[in-house]
Design a protein around this motif. Structure first.
Motif, PDB file in Angstrom:
ATOM      1  N   PHE A   1      -5.684   9.296  32.543  1.00  0.00           N
ATOM      2  CA  PHE A   1      -6.911   8.520  32.699  1.00  0.00           C
ATOM      3  C   PHE A   1      -8.103   9.462  32.739  1.00  0.00           C
ATOM      4  CE2 PHE A   1      -5.241   9.191  36.982  1.00  0.00           C
ATOM      5  CZ  PHE A   1      -6.329   9.698  37.665  1.00  0.00           C
ATOM      6  N   THR A   2      -9.280   8.873  32.627  1.00  0.00           N
ATOM      7  CA  THR A   2     -10.545   9.605  32.636  1.00  0.00           C
ATOM      8  C   THR A   2     -11.438   9.047  33.739  1.00  0.00           C
ATOM      9  OG1 THR A   2     -10.394   9.977  30.252  1.00  0.00           O
ATOM     10  CG2 THR A   2     -12.564  10.189  31.235  1.00  0.00           C
ATOM     11  N   VAL A   3     -12.115   9.952  34.438  1.00  0.00           N
ATOM     12  CA  VAL A   3     -13.066   9.539  35.478  1.00  0.00           C
ATOM     13  C   VAL A   3     -14.435  10.110  35.080  1.00  0.00           C
ATOM     14  CG1 VAL A   3     -13.651   9.601  37.923  1.00  0.00           C
ATOM     15  CG2 VAL A   3     -11.245   9.636  37.229  1.00  0.00           C
ATOM     16  N   PRO A   4     -15.399   9.236  34.758  1.00  0.00           N
ATOM     17  CA  PRO A   4     -16.726   9.736  34.388  1.00  0.00           C
ATOM     18  C   PRO A   4     -17.512  10.172  35.625  1.00  0.00           C
ATOM     19  CG  PRO A   4     -16.708   7.355  34.344  1.00  0.00           C
ATOM     20  CD  PRO A   4     -15.292   7.792  34.655  1.00  0.00           C
ATOM     21  N   PHE A   5     -18.395  11.125  35.440  1.00  0.00           N
ATOM     22  CA  PHE A   5     -19.314  11.511  36.507  1.00  0.00           C
ATOM     23  C   PHE A   5     -20.330  10.378  36.654  1.00  0.00           C
ATOM     24  CE2 PHE A   5     -17.345  15.466  36.070  1.00  0.00           C
ATOM     25  CZ  PHE A   5     -17.852  16.407  36.946  1.00  0.00           C
ATOM     26  N   PRO A   6     -20.674  10.004  37.866  1.00  0.00           N
ATOM     27  CA  PRO A   6     -21.661   8.931  38.052  1.00  0.00           C
ATOM     28  C   PRO A   6     -23.080   9.457  37.820  1.00  0.00           C
ATOM     29  CG  PRO A   6     -20.997   9.791  40.170  1.00  0.00           C
ATOM     30  CD  PRO A   6     -20.156  10.491  39.132  1.00  0.00           C
ATOM     31  N   PRO A   7     -24.027   8.576  37.589  1.00  0.00           N
ATOM     32  CA  PRO A   7     -25.416   9.024  37.489  1.00  0.00           C
ATOM     33  C   PRO A   7     -25.870   9.584  38.832  1.00  0.00           C
ATOM     34  CG  PRO A   7     -25.238   6.653  37.066  1.00  0.00           C
ATOM     35  CD  PRO A   7     -23.885   7.164  37.416  1.00  0.00           C
ATOM     36  N   ARG A   8     -26.746  10.574  38.769  1.00  0.00           N
ATOM     37  CA  ARG A   8     -27.287  11.148  40.026  1.00  0.00           C
ATOM     38  C   ARG A   8     -28.208  10.133  40.695  1.00  0.00           C
ATOM     39  NH1 ARG A   8     -26.185  16.312  41.380  1.00  0.00           N
ATOM     40  NH2 ARG A   8     -27.666  16.102  43.047  1.00  0.00           N
ATOM     41  N   SER A   9     -28.168  10.137  41.981  1.00  0.00           N
ATOM     42  CA  SER A   9     -29.041   9.217  42.736  1.00  0.00           C
ATOM     43  C   SER A   9     -30.045  10.027  43.556  1.00  0.00           C
ATOM     44  CB  SER A   9     -28.198   8.326  43.644  1.00  0.00           C
ATOM     45  OG  SER A   9     -27.417   9.124  44.519  1.00  0.00           O
TER      46      SER A   9
END
Length: 76
Positions: A67-75
């Motif tokens: 599986f792949t886990v994307p990096f979330p957008p910075r907050s």
């Protein structure tokens, strides 16, 4: 215990995981991928990197993509 590999990459760069990590199951491997993302995004160079295109590809012992886990957008 199965070994998983956590490769970090975007469209032009990759950081392959040569050592891997033993995890009880896929859920633990997912938690490890999330921890890796959290650590990368909070590291000393983190603010200079645009993480939106980055992801962690989790592979099994045969190096098949699980599986792949994307990096979330910075907050910020």
């Amino acid at each position: 215990m199965p070994r998983y590999f956590f490769d970090i990459l975007d469209s032009t760069q990759s950081v392959p995981d040569e050592a891997g990590l033993d995890c009880r199951d896929i859920a633990e491997a997912h938690r490890q991928a999330q921890t890796l993302i959290d650590d990368a995004m909070n590291g000393p160079e983190a603010t200079r990197i645009d993480w939106c295109a980055w992801r962690v590809e989790v592979r099994d012992e045969a190096r098949h993509l699980i599986f792949t886990v994307p990096f979330p957008p910075r907050s910020d």
